[in-house]
Design a protein around this motif. Structure first.
Motif, PDB file in Angstrom:
ATOM      1  N   LYS A  43       0.832  -1.205   0.000  1.00 17.25           N
ATOM      2  CA  LYS A  43       0.000   0.000   0.000  1.00 17.25           C
ATOM      3  C   LYS A  43       0.870   1.261   0.000  1.00 17.25           C
ATOM      4  CE  LYS A  43      -4.048   1.816   2.455  1.00 17.25           C
ATOM      5  NZ  LYS A  43      -4.954   1.618   3.613  1.00 17.25           N
ATOM      6  N   THR A  44       1.885   1.261   0.869  1.00 22.01           N
ATOM      7  CA  THR A  44       2.800   2.409   0.944  1.00 22.01           C
ATOM      8  C   THR A  44       3.596   2.540  -0.347  1.00 22.01           C
ATOM      9  OG1 THR A  44       2.992   2.113   3.333  1.00 22.01           O
ATOM     10  CG2 THR A  44       4.682   3.441   2.270  1.00 22.01           C
ATOM     11  N   ALA A  45       4.045   1.401  -0.879  1.00 21.98           N
ATOM     12  CA  ALA A  45       4.819   1.415  -2.121  1.00 21.98           C
ATOM     13  C   ALA A  45       4.018   2.044  -3.256  1.00 21.98           C
ATOM     14  CB  ALA A  45       5.232  -0.007  -2.491  1.00 21.98           C
ATOM     15  N   LYS A  46       2.734   1.718  -3.341  1.00 22.51           N
ATOM     16  CA  LYS A  46       1.882   2.263  -4.404  1.00 22.51           C
ATOM     17  C   LYS A  46       1.744   3.776  -4.250  1.00 22.51           C
ATOM     18  CE  LYS A  46      -2.399   1.232  -6.866  1.00 22.51           C
ATOM     19  NZ  LYS A  46      -2.687   2.629  -7.203  1.00 22.51           N
ATOM     20  N   LYS A  47       1.610   4.242  -2.996  1.00 20.65           N
ATOM     21  CA  LYS A  47       1.517   5.685  -2.751  1.00 20.65           C
ATOM     22  C   LYS A  47       2.776   6.405  -3.234  1.00 20.65           C
ATOM     23  CE  LYS A  47      -1.371   6.139   1.420  1.00 20.65           C
ATOM     24  NZ  LYS A  47      -1.324   6.620   2.819  1.00 20.65           N
ATOM     25  N   ILE A  48       3.944   5.812  -2.915  1.00 23.19           N
ATOM     26  CA  ILE A  48       5.222   6.438  -3.277  1.00 23.19           C
ATOM     27  C   ILE A  48       5.363   6.512  -4.793  1.00 23.19           C
ATOM     28  CG2 ILE A  48       7.740   6.210  -3.150  1.00 23.19           C
ATOM     29  CD1 ILE A  48       7.337   4.783  -0.445  1.00 23.19           C
ATOM     30  N   VAL A  49       5.048   5.410  -5.479  1.00 25.24           N
ATOM     31  CA  VAL A  49       5.204   5.362  -6.935  1.00 25.24           C
ATOM     32  C   VAL A  49       4.164   6.250  -7.618  1.00 25.24           C
ATOM     33  CG1 VAL A  49       5.142   3.854  -8.963  1.00 25.24           C
ATOM     34  CG2 VAL A  49       6.272   3.086  -6.873  1.00 25.24           C
ATOM     35  N   ASP A  50       2.970   6.317  -7.087  1.00 27.89           N
ATOM     36  CA  ASP A  50       1.960   7.218  -7.648  1.00 27.89           C
ATOM     37  C   ASP A  50       2.441   8.668  -7.578  1.00 27.89           C
ATOM     38  OD1 ASP A  50       0.244   5.191  -8.275  1.00 27.89           O
ATOM     39  OD2 ASP A  50      -1.033   5.416  -6.494  1.00 27.89           O
ATOM     40  N   HIS A  51       3.212   8.966  -6.535  1.00 30.05           N
ATOM     41  CA  HIS A  51       3.689  10.343  -6.340  1.00 30.05           C
ATOM     42  C   HIS A  51       4.915  10.667  -7.204  1.00 30.05           C
ATOM     43  CE1 HIS A  51       4.071  14.133  -4.116  1.00 30.05           C
ATOM     44  NE2 HIS A  51       5.391  13.888  -4.059  1.00 30.05           N
ATOM     45  N   PHE A  52       5.903   9.733  -7.230  1.00 30.11           N
ATOM     46  CA  PHE A  52       7.165  10.023  -7.915  1.00 30.11           C
ATOM     47  C   PHE A  52       7.273   9.387  -9.310  1.00 30.11           C
ATOM     48  CE2 PHE A  52       8.689  10.366  -3.379  1.00 30.11           C
ATOM     49  CZ  PHE A  52       8.927  11.731  -3.410  1.00 30.11           C
ATOM     50  N   GLY A  53       6.428   8.429  -9.589  1.00 32.76           N
ATOM     51  CA  GLY A  53       6.461   7.774 -10.892  1.00 32.76           C
ATOM     52  C   GLY A  53       7.706   6.929 -11.088  1.00 32.76           C
ATOM     53  N   GLU A  54       8.207   6.894 -12.349  1.00 35.45           N
ATOM     54  CA  GLU A  54       9.355   6.035 -12.675  1.00 35.45           C
ATOM     55  C   GLU A  54      10.664   6.579 -12.102  1.00 35.45           C
ATOM     56  OE1 GLU A  54       9.298   5.467 -16.891  1.00 35.45           O
ATOM     57  OE2 GLU A  54       7.482   4.231 -16.848  1.00 35.45           O
ATOM     58  N   LYS A  55      10.644   7.787 -11.549  1.00 39.85           N
ATOM     59  CA  LYS A  55      11.839   8.378 -10.927  1.00 39.85           C
ATOM     60  C   LYS A  55      11.885   8.088  -9.425  1.00 39.85           C
ATOM     61  CE  LYS A  55      13.291  10.669 -14.621  1.00 39.85           C
ATOM     62  NZ  LYS A  55      14.595  10.390 -15.259  1.00 39.85           N
ATOM     63  N   THR A  56      11.018   7.181  -8.953  1.00 37.89           N
ATOM     64  CA  THR A  56      10.885   6.918  -7.512  1.00 37.89           C
ATOM     65  C   THR A  56      12.215   6.601  -6.840  1.00 37.89           C
ATOM     66  OG1 THR A  56       8.588   6.201  -7.641  1.00 37.89           O
ATOM     67  CG2 THR A  56       9.871   5.355  -5.803  1.00 37.89           C
ATOM     68  N   LEU A  57      12.949   5.628  -7.368  1.00 35.41           N
ATOM     69  CA  LEU A  57      14.181   5.184  -6.696  1.00 35.41           C
ATOM     70  C   LEU A  57      15.222   6.296  -6.659  1.00 35.41           C
ATOM     71  CD1 LEU A  57      14.500   1.513  -8.034  1.00 35.41           C
ATOM     72  CD2 LEU A  57      13.410   2.351  -5.946  1.00 35.41           C
ATOM     73  N   GLU A  58      15.295   7.065  -7.772  1.00 33.67           N
ATOM     74  CA  GLU A  58      16.248   8.177  -7.796  1.00 33.67           C
ATOM     75  C   GLU A  58      15.876   9.238  -6.753  1.00 33.67           C
ATOM     76  OE1 GLU A  58      14.961   6.671 -10.315  1.00 33.67           O
ATOM     77  OE2 GLU A  58      16.304   6.571 -12.050  1.00 33.67           O
ATOM     78  N   LYS A  59      14.584   9.510  -6.606  1.00 35.66           N
ATOM     79  CA  LYS A  59      14.134  10.520  -5.657  1.00 35.66           C
ATOM     80  C   LYS A  59      14.416  10.100  -4.212  1.00 35.66           C
ATOM     81  CE  LYS A  59      12.101  13.833  -6.432  1.00 35.66           C
ATOM     82  NZ  LYS A  59      12.588  15.218  -6.635  1.00 35.66           N
ATOM     83  N   ILE A  60      14.231   8.808  -3.923  1.00 38.25           N
ATOM     84  CA  ILE A  60      14.500   8.326  -2.555  1.00 38.25           C
ATOM     85  C   ILE A  60      15.991   8.411  -2.260  1.00 38.25           C
ATOM     86  CG2 ILE A  60      14.394   6.353  -0.985  1.00 38.25           C
ATOM     87  CD1 ILE A  60      11.926   5.394  -2.539  1.00 38.25           C
ATOM     88  N   LYS A  61      16.821   7.958  -3.224  1.00 29.39           N
ATOM     89  CA  LYS A  61      18.274   7.973  -3.005  1.00 29.39           C
ATOM     90  C   LYS A  61      18.818   9.399  -2.928  1.00 29.39           C
ATOM     91  CE  LYS A  61      19.065   4.948  -6.381  1.00 29.39           C
ATOM     92  NZ  LYS A  61      19.811   4.101  -7.340  1.00 29.39           N
ATOM     93  N   GLU A  62      18.183  10.289  -3.636  1.00 29.77           N
ATOM     94  CA  GLU A  62      18.622  11.689  -3.658  1.00 29.77           C
ATOM     95  C   GLU A  62      18.533  12.318  -2.269  1.00 29.77           C
ATOM     96  OE1 GLU A  62      16.071  15.295  -5.095  1.00 29.77           O
ATOM     97  OE2 GLU A  62      17.000  14.379  -6.862  1.00 29.77           O
ATOM     98  N   ASN A  63      17.427  12.066  -1.571  1.00 30.83           N
ATOM     99  CA  ASN A  63      17.241  12.646  -0.240  1.00 30.83           C
ATOM    100  C   ASN A  63      16.080  11.921   0.448  1.00 30.83           C
ATOM    101  OD1 ASN A  63      16.722  14.245   2.038  1.00 30.83           O
ATOM    102  ND2 ASN A  63      17.284  16.147   0.972  1.00 30.83           N
ATOM    103  N   ARG A  64      16.348  11.348   1.590  1.00 29.36           N
ATOM    104  CA  ARG A  64      15.288  10.584   2.248  1.00 29.36           C
ATOM    105  C   ARG A  64      14.116  11.473   2.677  1.00 29.36           C
ATOM    106  NH1 ARG A  64      17.819   8.675   8.055  1.00 29.36           N
ATOM    107  NH2 ARG A  64      17.916  10.719   9.055  1.00 29.36           N
ATOM    108  N   ASP A  65      14.389  12.775   2.839  1.00 33.68           N
ATOM    109  CA  ASP A  65      13.302  13.678   3.225  1.00 33.68           C
ATOM    110  C   ASP A  65      12.259  13.816   2.132  1.00 33.68           C
ATOM    111  OD1 ASP A  65      14.424  14.088   5.686  1.00 33.68           O
ATOM    112  OD2 ASP A  65      15.474  15.937   5.117  1.00 33.68           O
TER     113      ASP A  65
END
Length: 730
Positions: free
Chosen positions: A105-127
């Protein structure tokens, strides 16, 4: 390169140390025509994996092969963890077991928000994760850290593979050094010698970083000193020895000024100690010093004496029907009325009789019941066979020193140490000549200072394999109660083995050595006929019901016509010939078959089997070998057969601490420098009932006359004298 893509679905077997895995793998894609029928099906895969993660998309490279025991398996040579790119794949990845704190459920929320750039956005800054509705700082940290660790392990494995390490070595490196990966990829590269052979490590370093960096020179400098200790048994070295081995082994030539600068730097960092012309590795300097201090503390404790000991010893003699000689009485009473005692004697001088008397008198005086004995008395030896011999002769439990101190193989530490000591009050250690400086230091660290310590050995036996000259240094320091045993107890009027041992020790070989006795014979033959002669003796022995369980061949070396490797091949064909009823397995050009007699080469505390233990192959099923060590069955995978060798013939070195009913010992001029008196003395003194020497009488006489023995450079004696001359320990 052929591959299969998919996911691990179930782990069947996982060895945490080696990383070896057997698992079910769901195939989704392949470029291998032979594997196309397996798409959308699960298959068995085997290989080494650094991280085992269910339901993570992976690409495996290898081949589909038939295992004799387990059927078809995909053997993995290497693998890659696939980076998810589509939204669906990223959701699946984030909600996998690998990412902590993130369900579907949380994963879907994150991907809906960041799209295909999700992993890059998380690694860029955890905030960035705090932009997600309902996200907490704790959950964000867990997701971020999991992703960082995932990338770190994948990157590290790839870097080590690119340097030249195998996937199995990469797994071991990562599991051991995962918290220090950046360090070992930099200036601490040579710390990997804990798990990788130094020569291979050095070769990889030179290929990638060059041969003249300060990192390499310092590492090779320290390794050169360790090599000198391993080769010669020394605990210190001279400068010229270090320069010579640096040049010979590593092609490093240093000017005098640079050499002295390195010495000064290593000394300031406490890697070495400099004392006059002597150079010490810190480890051995500190161990010798620590041994001396611990011995003085034990020795200076108030002595727990046994009252009326002479009367009690006389009573024991009457009850057992034994007449102890003067030296034996002195040894028994001295051991019980001193804190540190050393007893030394050759075969037939009654060491076992003395140990029995000491334990009986102590038990009776302290009125110990069975449970009390276990908590109060410890009988120890450096090898499994020596400890079993003690247990058999005393009817008391006995242990290897490693088992007693509870050795941790992975870290090479002991559960019982200077911070956590055992509570036994009487400790008897046999075969002390075999104990090196490392093990003796560990023992003294782990035992209570209020102990009564009795050290038993034979000063004329071969010294320890590891560095040091513990028994000799303790005796020559002249600070401890020491009783040498010289009187031999004859087994029969025509027995000779203990007398031959004494003649060898004294370099006074009599003409009797060619005369047949009740327990001894010399079978004269030429060097090229030794194997045939041994075969003839073995066949005669078999006709007398003397088999390989009571017969042992002892030889000085592995290679050559009369070496152990050749002898074992001949003896295997006699004792355990090929048969359709017996399964076999080949490893490094050696054939092992069910029923074979084998020797354990390393300590394995987990399986209660130790260096020098002899067992018999019980069964062979595919790549699994089960070996029975006197009722203790241990299973070996094929790759672990490096831990054993055939044991129909073993080295004299490996026989130390053991006793065999019947011994055959070949002697030939082909053994070269191995022909010296301490070596043949040790071989002769292993025989309990009969000894047969086969070969050249002149070679044997030459060996007895040869006092060759590398004079080990040690400082334990000096340290003891220094410590005892200091202010008395309170």
């Amino acid at each position: 390169m052929n591959y299969i893509k998919g996911k691990l679905k179930k782990i069947i077997f996982h060895n945490n140390e080696s990383g070896y895995v057997v698992a079910l793998f769901r195939v989704k894609e392949t470029n291998d025509a032979l594997m196309r029928e397996k798409v959308n099906k699960s298959i068995t895969v085997t290989g080494v994996f650094t991280d085992v993660n269910i339901d993570i998309s992976m690409t495996l490279y290898g081949s589909y092969t038939n295992n004799e025991r387990f059927g078809m398996q995909y053997v993995v040579d290497s693998y890659e963890i696939d980076t998810p790119t589509t939204k669906e794949a990223i959701i699946e990845f984030l909600s996998s077991s690998f990412i902590d704190g993130c369900g579907e459920k949380t994963a879907k929320k994150i991907v809906d928000h960041f799209g295909e750039k999700t992993l890059e956005k998380i690694k860029e800054n955890r905030d960035n994760l705090m932009e997600i509705d309902g996200m907490t700082t704790i959950r964000a940290a867990k997701i971020y850290n999991s992703l960082q660790n995932y990338n770190k392990s994948s990157d590290a494995i790839l870097k080590f593979q690119n340097l030249g390490f195998t996937i199995e070595e990469c797994s071991r490196i990562y599991n051991k050094f995962k918290d220090r990966i950046d360090e070992v990829l930099g200036d601490s590269f040579y710390d990997l010698k804990e798990i990788i052979d130094f020569r291979k490590l050095d070769s990889i370093y030179v290929n990638n970083f060059g041969n003249d960096t300060s990192t390499r020179i310092y590492a090779c400098f320290l390794e050169s000193m360790q090599m000198l200790s391993n080769y010669n048994g020394d605990t210190y070295y001279y400068r010229e020895e270090i320069t010579a081995i640096l040049d010979k082994e590593f092609n490093i030539i240093l000017g005098e000024e640079v050499f002295e600068e390195i010495l000064s730097e290593l000394a300031s960092n406490k890697k070495i100690y400099l004392v006059d012309r002597k150079v010490y590795l810190a480890k051995y300097y500190e161990e010798e010093e620590n041994i001396a201090k611990n011995l003085k503390i034990i020795d200076n404790k108030k002595i727990d004496k046994i009252s009326k000991l002479e009367e009690k010893l006389q009573d024991l003699e009457n009850r057992l029907g034994i007449d102890y000689n003067v030296d034996q009485e002195k040894a028994i009473m001295g051991a019980l009325n001193n804190n540190v005692t050393i007893i030394s004697g050759g075969p037939g001088t009654g060491k076992t009789t003395i140990i029995n008397a000491i334990t009986k008198l102590y038990i009776e005086d302290k009125k110990l019941g069975p449970a009390d004995i276990m908590e109060t008395i410890a009988l120890l030896a450096p090898t499994g066979r020596a400890s079993k011999k003690m247990a058999s002769s005393t009817n008391l439990p006995a242990y290897t020193i490693h088992r007693y101190l509870k050795w941790y193989k992975d870290s090479n530490d002991f559960f019982y140490n200077e911070h956590n000591k055992t509570s036994h009050r009487l400790i008897i250690v046999d075969e002390v000549s075999m104990i090196d400086i490392d093990l003796f230091n560990a023992l003294l660290n782990g035992i209570s200072p209020g102990v009564k310590l009795i050290l038993v050995g034979d000063t004329f036996q071969l010294p320890s394999v590891g560095p040091g000259l513990v028994l000799d240094d303790l005796i020559s320091s002249d600070y401890f109660n020491y009783i040498p045993l010289n009187q031999i107890y004859r087994q029969s009027d025509n027995s000779y083995i203990p007398y031959l041992a004494k003649e060898i020790k004294n370099n006074e070989l009599s003409e009797e050595f060619l005369t047949k006795k009740d327990d001894y014979s010399f079978f004269q033959t030429k060097s090229n006929q030794i194997k045939d002669a041994i075969e003839q003796i073995i066949r005669i022995s078999l006709s007398k019901k003397i088999d390989e369980r009571s017969m042992q061949v002892l030889a000085p070396m592995y290679k050559g016509e009369n070496g152990i490797d050749n002898l074992n091949s001949v003896l295997q064909s006699i004792y355990n010939p090929r048969s359709d009823d017996k399964s076999e397995i080949n490893y490094l050009d050696v054939t092992y078959r069910e029923g074979d007699k084998v020797l354990q080469l390393v300590n394995d505390l987990d399986n209660n089997v130790f260096n020098g233990d002899i067992g018999y192959i019980e069964s062979i099923n595919g790549n699994k070998v089960e070996i029975d060590f006197e009722g203790n069955t241990v299973e070996y995978e094929k790759k672990n057969l490096k831990q054993i060798k055939h044991a129909y013939a073993i080295t004299i070195h490996k026989s130390q601490g053991s006793e065999f009913e019947h011994v055959i010992m070949p002697i030939s001029t082909s053994y070269y420098k191995m022909l010296y008196n301490k070596l043949v003395y040790t071989g002769v003194s292993r025989a309990k009932k009969t000894l047969t020497i086969v070969g050249d009488p002149m070679a044997f006489a030459r060996a007895v006359a040869n006092n060759y023995s590398a004079n080990r450079k040690t400082s334990l004696k000096t340290k003891i004298i220094e410590v005892y001359n200091e202010q008395k320990v309170t």
